[in-house]
Design a protein around this motif. Structure first.
Motif, PDB file in Angstrom:
ATOM      1  N   ASN A  95       2.045  19.744 -24.799  1.00 46.25           N
ATOM      2  CA  ASN A  95       0.969  20.338 -25.594  1.00 46.25           C
ATOM      3  C   ASN A  95       1.542  21.095 -26.773  1.00 46.25           C
ATOM      4  O   ASN A  95       2.489  21.874 -26.640  1.00 46.25           O
ATOM      5  CB  ASN A  95       0.124  21.290 -24.741  1.00 46.25           C
ATOM      6  N   GLN A  97      -0.860  22.469 -29.051  1.00 44.19           N
ATOM      7  CA  GLN A  97      -2.085  23.078 -29.559  1.00 44.19           C
ATOM      8  C   GLN A  97      -2.083  24.566 -29.218  1.00 44.19           C
ATOM      9  O   GLN A  97      -2.285  24.966 -28.071  1.00 44.19           O
ATOM     10  CB  GLN A  97      -3.310  22.392 -28.957  1.00 44.19           C
ATOM     11  N   ALA A 100      -4.495  26.711 -26.680  1.00 43.13           N
ATOM     12  CA  ALA A 100      -5.142  25.819 -25.708  1.00 43.13           C
ATOM     13  C   ALA A 100      -4.423  25.953 -24.370  1.00 43.13           C
ATOM     14  O   ALA A 100      -3.670  25.067 -23.940  1.00 43.13           O
ATOM     15  CB  ALA A 100      -5.131  24.380 -26.203  1.00 43.13           C
ATOM     16  N   ASN A 103      -4.533  23.195 -21.788  1.00 45.28           N
ATOM     17  CA  ASN A 103      -3.640  22.057 -21.992  1.00 45.28           C
ATOM     18  C   ASN A 103      -2.203  22.410 -21.622  1.00 45.28           C
ATOM     19  O   ASN A 103      -1.472  21.579 -21.075  1.00 45.28           O
ATOM     20  CB  ASN A 103      -3.712  21.574 -23.440  1.00 45.28           C
ATOM     21  N   ARG A 298      -5.718  14.479 -33.033  1.00 39.52           N
ATOM     22  CA  ARG A 298      -4.885  15.091 -32.014  1.00 39.52           C
ATOM     23  C   ARG A 298      -3.430  14.648 -32.069  1.00 39.52           C
ATOM     24  O   ARG A 298      -2.530  15.429 -31.738  1.00 39.52           O
ATOM     25  CB  ARG A 298      -5.437  14.769 -30.620  1.00 39.52           C
ATOM     26  N   GLN A 315      -3.953  17.199 -36.776  1.00 38.88           N
ATOM     27  CA  GLN A 315      -3.593  18.495 -36.203  1.00 38.88           C
ATOM     28  C   GLN A 315      -2.338  18.474 -35.332  1.00 38.88           C
ATOM     29  O   GLN A 315      -1.745  19.519 -35.091  1.00 38.88           O
ATOM     30  CB  GLN A 315      -4.766  19.027 -35.367  1.00 38.88           C
ATOM     31  N   TRP A 317      -1.878  18.054 -32.099  1.00 39.70           N
ATOM     32  CA  TRP A 317      -2.034  18.930 -30.938  1.00 39.70           C
ATOM     33  C   TRP A 317      -1.255  18.462 -29.723  1.00 39.70           C
ATOM     34  O   TRP A 317      -0.903  19.259 -28.870  1.00 39.70           O
ATOM     35  CB  TRP A 317      -3.522  19.051 -30.584  1.00 39.70           C
ATOM     36  N   GLN A 318      -1.019  17.160 -29.615  1.00 40.05           N
ATOM     37  CA  GLN A 318      -0.244  16.654 -28.477  1.00 40.05           C
ATOM     38  C   GLN A 318       0.926  15.815 -28.995  1.00 40.05           C
ATOM     39  O   GLN A 318       0.767  15.021 -29.930  1.00 40.05           O
ATOM     40  CB  GLN A 318      -1.118  15.809 -27.533  1.00 40.05           C
TER      41      GLN A 318
END
Length: 499
Positions: A95, A97, A100, A103, A298, A315, A317-318
């Motif tokens: 993760n 993000q 988060a 996550n 993501r 972004q 995010w992952q």
């Protein structure tokens, strides 16, 4: 303004769907002046079609869960949370993000029954099951074209079976709700009973039309048979898994694209490799209800939006583990098609990234903006059927056929053929092949659990990258905890051991 427009559109259509299907009585106060009486609905063929379409809509992005972990979100079952969870809680993803925590918990296995992702998955899946139950219950009583009526009911059964398959694999014993009038506080059914219902629904759905004989994006005979093969494989019923996968292969409806990257091109949506996908974007007439998917938002790096004027809303995010990225052989063409470690900005300079990102869903030529992706989410691709058939045949001792089918996938990836005759070696080869073929498609956690490899593979990949030690992943981690918020309102829900 574009994002606001999306929210307005989805909120409006969600309210329309709630009014039409009566699926939102938990969330909205009814106004008798602007709703249709339930007794006056489910009367015509158009009513039946609308009821069926409502089920599909929640696969993508229609969950106005005002009371949920993300109040007012529009996340459907395959919007992002489900497939992200299945790769984070494995050796594949990390993760990136900030904030988060839910996550982070999944990626480092510190999650508990309060994890927001698990609560969202539970609620959205049961929302879809409720809509499917309405369709299965009400559509048979409508005076309409018999073939259309049968098709709509079997589509609903396919989607119900798919949702229960996800739930039983993730949570073990779960409430088995099959009608409109359910107990207020249902208990959990044994996993065997849930699997029996899934099998029954998918056998009925196998009577659906073949791909090409039905509107794109809808469930088909091939989708039902492919999913049934996976259900049997998960239960280690290799003979039936093999038989169902062979039906899909022998149908001659599906085949692989020549290049792995082509399977994710926008032009390949609902193409020859797609057995069942969830549609995003306008869909060109397919079953599709949401303007953009979350794949590139993501999975592509934020640096891409900063360095290219046309790109927006990436972004990052992952990201993926170094263990996964380094696992590919040099000849494997999937590696270059799947990952981004650097790119060239508008100024001509190379931007080197600190993390490894997934780019396979980005069709740069067709969609230079990236963040506005209208790609589909691939629930089942034909390569999955080939690898399931290979695995089942190996477990049955038929290694020539098993090798032949794994080699079809390997050949597409540019890899040399294998000739494996030992079952443990073949199990490892299949698991490795599935990892590289389906990254970012929400399959890895399920594969590691059903092969009892979760602990070994996760520690091998993540111990070197995490400062906080990952626990020993005992049998308790073979299922996720039942969301505590659901147990708070339903004392008849059990909790899985260890949580």
């Amino acid at each position: 303004m574009k994002n606001l427009t999306y929210k307005i559109k989805t909120a409006f259509l969600s309210l329309v769907l709630c009014t039409v299907t009566f699926s939102c009585q938990d969330f909205l106060t009814e106004n008798p002046q602007n709703t249709v009486s339930q007794n006056n609905y489910y009367q015509t063929e158009q009513d039946a079609i609308a009821a069926g379409n409502a089920i599909y809509s929640y696969l993508g992005s229609y969950n106005l869960d005002f009371a949920g972990p993300f109040a007012g979100n529009t996340a459907g079952a395959y919007h992002s949370t489900f497939w992200i969870t299945a790769d984070l809680a494995s050796d594949n993803m990390k993760n990136n993000q900030l904030g988060a925590i839910y996550n982070d918990q999944l990626a480092n296995f510190s999650y508990n029954s309060d994890n927001a992702n698990l609560l969202e998955i539970w609620r959205v899946h049961y929302k879809i099951i409720f809509l499917a139950n309405i369709a299965v219950s009400r559509i048979p009583g409508i005076n309409m074209n018999e073939a259309t009526r049968s098709r709509l009911v079997n589509e609903a059964k396919f989607l119900r079976g798919l949702m229960y398959f996800n739930l039983v694999r993730m949570f073990g014993p779960v409430p088995l709700l099959l009608g409109e009038d359910n107990p207020l506080e249902p208990g959990a059914a044994p996993t065997e009973a849930v699997y029996e219902q899934i099998t029954s629904d998918l056998k009925d759905a196998s009577a659906l039309p073949k791909d090409g004989q039905i509107q794109e994006g809808r469930a088909t005979q091939g989708a039902a048979q492919a999913l049934l093969a996976k259900v049997y494989l998960t239960q280690k019923d290799f003979a039936n898994a093999s038989a169902e996968a062979k039906k899909v292969i022998d149908s001659n409806v599906y085949s692989l694209w020549d290049n792995y990257a082509d399977a994710f091109k926008l032009a390949a949506r609902n193409g020859k490799e797609a057995i069942f996908s969830v549609g995003f974007g306008d869909g060109g007439g397919t079953i599709s209800f949401w303007e953009v998917g979350q794949f590139n938002v993501r999975l592509l790096p934020v640096e891409l939006s900063n360095a290219r004027d046309k790109v927006n809303n990436t972004q990052g995010w992952q990201t993926v583990t170094k263990d996964l990225h380094d696992a590919y052989l040099p000849a494997d063409t999937r590696k270059a098609a799947t990952y981004m470690t650097s790119f060239t900005g508008d100024d001509g300079k190379t931007v080197t990234l600190n993390n490894i990102y997934i780019k396979k869903y980005w069709d740069e030529a067709a969609d230079p903006t990236a963040g506005g992706s209208t790609n589909d989410f691939p629930v089942i691709r034909y390569s999955d059927v080939l690898l399931m058939y290979a695995e089942a045949q190996a477990e049955l001792g038929n290694f020539p056929i098993a090798n032949e089918n794994i080699n079809i996938v390997k050949r597409r990836a540019g890899l040399p053929a294998v000739n494996i005759t030992a079952i443990e070696a073949f199990r490892e080869a299949i698991l490795d092949e599935r990892r590289k073929e389906f990254i970012g498609e929400g399959q890895r956690w399920f594969d590691l659990v059903r092969t009892n490899k979760l602990n070994d593979k996760v520690h091998k990949a993540k111990d070197a990258e995490y400062t906080t030690p990952i626990p020993v992943l005992s049998q308790n981690y073979q299922v996720f905890p039942i969301p505590q918020q659901e147990r708070d309102v339903n004392p008849n829900l059990p909790q899985n051991p260890g949580f």
